[in-house]
Design a protein around this motif. Structure first.
Motif, PDB file in Angstrom:
ATOM      1  N   CYS A 149       9.501   6.797   4.536  1.00  0.00           N
ATOM      2  CA  CYS A 149      10.460   7.320   3.573  1.00  0.00           C
ATOM      3  C   CYS A 149      11.543   8.136   4.297  1.00  0.00           C
ATOM      4  CB  CYS A 149       9.734   8.190   2.555  1.00  0.00           C
ATOM      5  SG  CYS A 149      10.831   9.048   1.412  1.00  0.00           S
ATOM      6  N   GLY A 173      10.837   6.222  -0.245  1.00  0.00           N
ATOM      7  CA  GLY A 173       9.578   5.490  -0.328  1.00  0.00           C
ATOM      8  C   GLY A 173       9.300   4.906  -1.701  1.00  0.00           C
ATOM      9  N   VAL A 174       9.550   5.694  -2.743  1.00  0.00           N
ATOM     10  CA  VAL A 174       9.245   5.197  -4.082  1.00  0.00           C
ATOM     11  C   VAL A 174      10.205   4.069  -4.483  1.00  0.00           C
ATOM     12  CG1 VAL A 174       8.049   7.258  -4.883  1.00  0.00           C
ATOM     13  CG2 VAL A 174      10.519   7.095  -5.162  1.00  0.00           C
ATOM     14  N   SER A 202       0.558   8.673   0.700  1.00  0.00           N
ATOM     15  CA  SER A 202       1.237   9.971   0.780  1.00  0.00           C
ATOM     16  C   SER A 202       0.266  11.095   1.153  1.00  0.00           C
ATOM     17  CB  SER A 202       1.943  10.302  -0.540  1.00  0.00           C
ATOM     18  OG  SER A 202       1.007  10.384  -1.588  1.00  0.00           O
ATOM     19  N   LEU A 225       8.881   0.976  -2.764  1.00  0.00           N
ATOM     20  CA  LEU A 225       7.725   0.433  -3.484  1.00  0.00           C
ATOM     21  C   LEU A 225       8.163  -0.382  -4.697  1.00  0.00           C
ATOM     22  CD1 LEU A 225       5.366   3.493  -3.212  1.00  0.00           C
ATOM     23  CD2 LEU A 225       4.859   1.196  -2.345  1.00  0.00           C
ATOM     24  N   TYR A 261       0.856  -1.193   0.000  1.00  0.00           N
ATOM     25  CA  TYR A 261       0.000   0.000   0.000  1.00  0.00           C
ATOM     26  C   TYR A 261       0.889   1.239   0.000  1.00  0.00           C
ATOM     27  CZ  TYR A 261      -4.413  -2.421   0.946  1.00  0.00           C
ATOM     28  OH  TYR A 261      -5.542  -3.198   0.848  1.00  0.00           O
ATOM     29  N   HIS A 262       0.560   2.197  -0.841  1.00  0.00           N
ATOM     30  CA  HIS A 262       1.305   3.448  -0.991  1.00  0.00           C
ATOM     31  C   HIS A 262       0.448   4.562  -0.393  1.00  0.00           C
ATOM     32  CE1 HIS A 262       3.206   6.414  -4.144  1.00  0.00           C
ATOM     33  NE2 HIS A 262       3.382   6.817  -2.912  1.00  0.00           N
ATOM     34  N   VAL A 281       3.897   1.711   2.722  1.00  0.00           N
ATOM     35  CA  VAL A 281       4.996   2.651   2.497  1.00  0.00           C
ATOM     36  C   VAL A 281       4.396   4.056   2.580  1.00  0.00           C
ATOM     37  CG1 VAL A 281       6.805   3.420   0.929  1.00  0.00           C
ATOM     38  CG2 VAL A 281       6.211   0.981   1.051  1.00  0.00           C
ATOM     39  N   ARG A 336      -2.628   1.927  -4.477  1.00  0.00           N
ATOM     40  CA  ARG A 336      -2.612   3.316  -3.997  1.00  0.00           C
ATOM     41  C   ARG A 336      -4.062   3.794  -3.932  1.00  0.00           C
ATOM     42  NH1 ARG A 336       1.035   8.521  -5.538  1.00  0.00           N
ATOM     43  NH2 ARG A 336       0.098   9.848  -3.976  1.00  0.00           N
ATOM     44  N   TYR A 360       0.828  -3.616  -6.157  1.00  0.00           N
ATOM     45  CA  TYR A 360       0.883  -2.211  -5.763  1.00  0.00           C
ATOM     46  C   TYR A 360      -0.539  -1.652  -5.678  1.00  0.00           C
ATOM     47  CZ  TYR A 360       1.557   2.840  -6.387  1.00  0.00           C
ATOM     48  OH  TYR A 360       1.502   4.208  -6.278  1.00  0.00           O
TER      49      TYR A 360
END
Length: 145
Positions: free
Chosen positions: A103, A128-129, A40, A132, A37-38, A68, A144, A142
């Motif tokens: 991150c 972080g990226v 931000s 991922l 899971y992303h 992340v 988001r 992935y």
């Protein structure tokens, strides 16, 4: 008449074999899922934590989940001043096996250390990226939200 009996016997045997195959297929445990899971966006913290809980519940725990976090969302996981709801929800997910990554670039930019974050976070030292991408290379799907 003999041919009909043989035909029925073959059909019955085929049906039995197909039935056994279906029973065996139904008893095979599905492959363990791997999901990254992303996060931000700070306004999505509760939503994403809810999705992760639903993911654990929906798979019966047959899932490896990595979260992340970078950007503004990371501030929502600072241990000082955090809401009891987010803190409790996050701690419960960590007990279920959630692997959380912060991150390092965001931590540096926001002057946050791992000690400032809720227990359970690891530093994504390369960012972080990059984390991922590494997870995707390890077979993680992935997401988001």
């Amino acid at each position: 008449m003999r041919r009909r009996e043989m035909f029925r016997a073959v059909l019955a045997g085929t049906g039995t074999l197909l039935g056994l195959g279906a029973v065996q297929a139904a008893t095979i445990k599905p492959a363990r899922q791997k999901v990254a899971y992303h996060l931000s966006d700070v306004e999505k913290v509760n939503f994403v934590l809810g999705n992760i809980k639903n993911h654990y519940d929906g798979t019966g725990g047959n899932v490896d989940i990595a979260l992340v976090v970078h950007g503004p969302a990371l501030a929502a996981f600072k241990s000082k001043g955090i809401s009891a709801a987010i803190s409790g929800r996050f701690a419960g997910l960590v007990r279920q096996g959630l692997e959380s990554h912060a991150c390092a670039n965001t931590m540096q930019g926001m002057d946050i250390s791992l000690a400032d974050l809720l227990a359970g976070f690891h530093a994504a030292d390369k960012g972080g990226v990059v984390k991922l991408t590494e997870l995707q290379g390890q077979g993680y799907a992935y997401l988001r939200p």
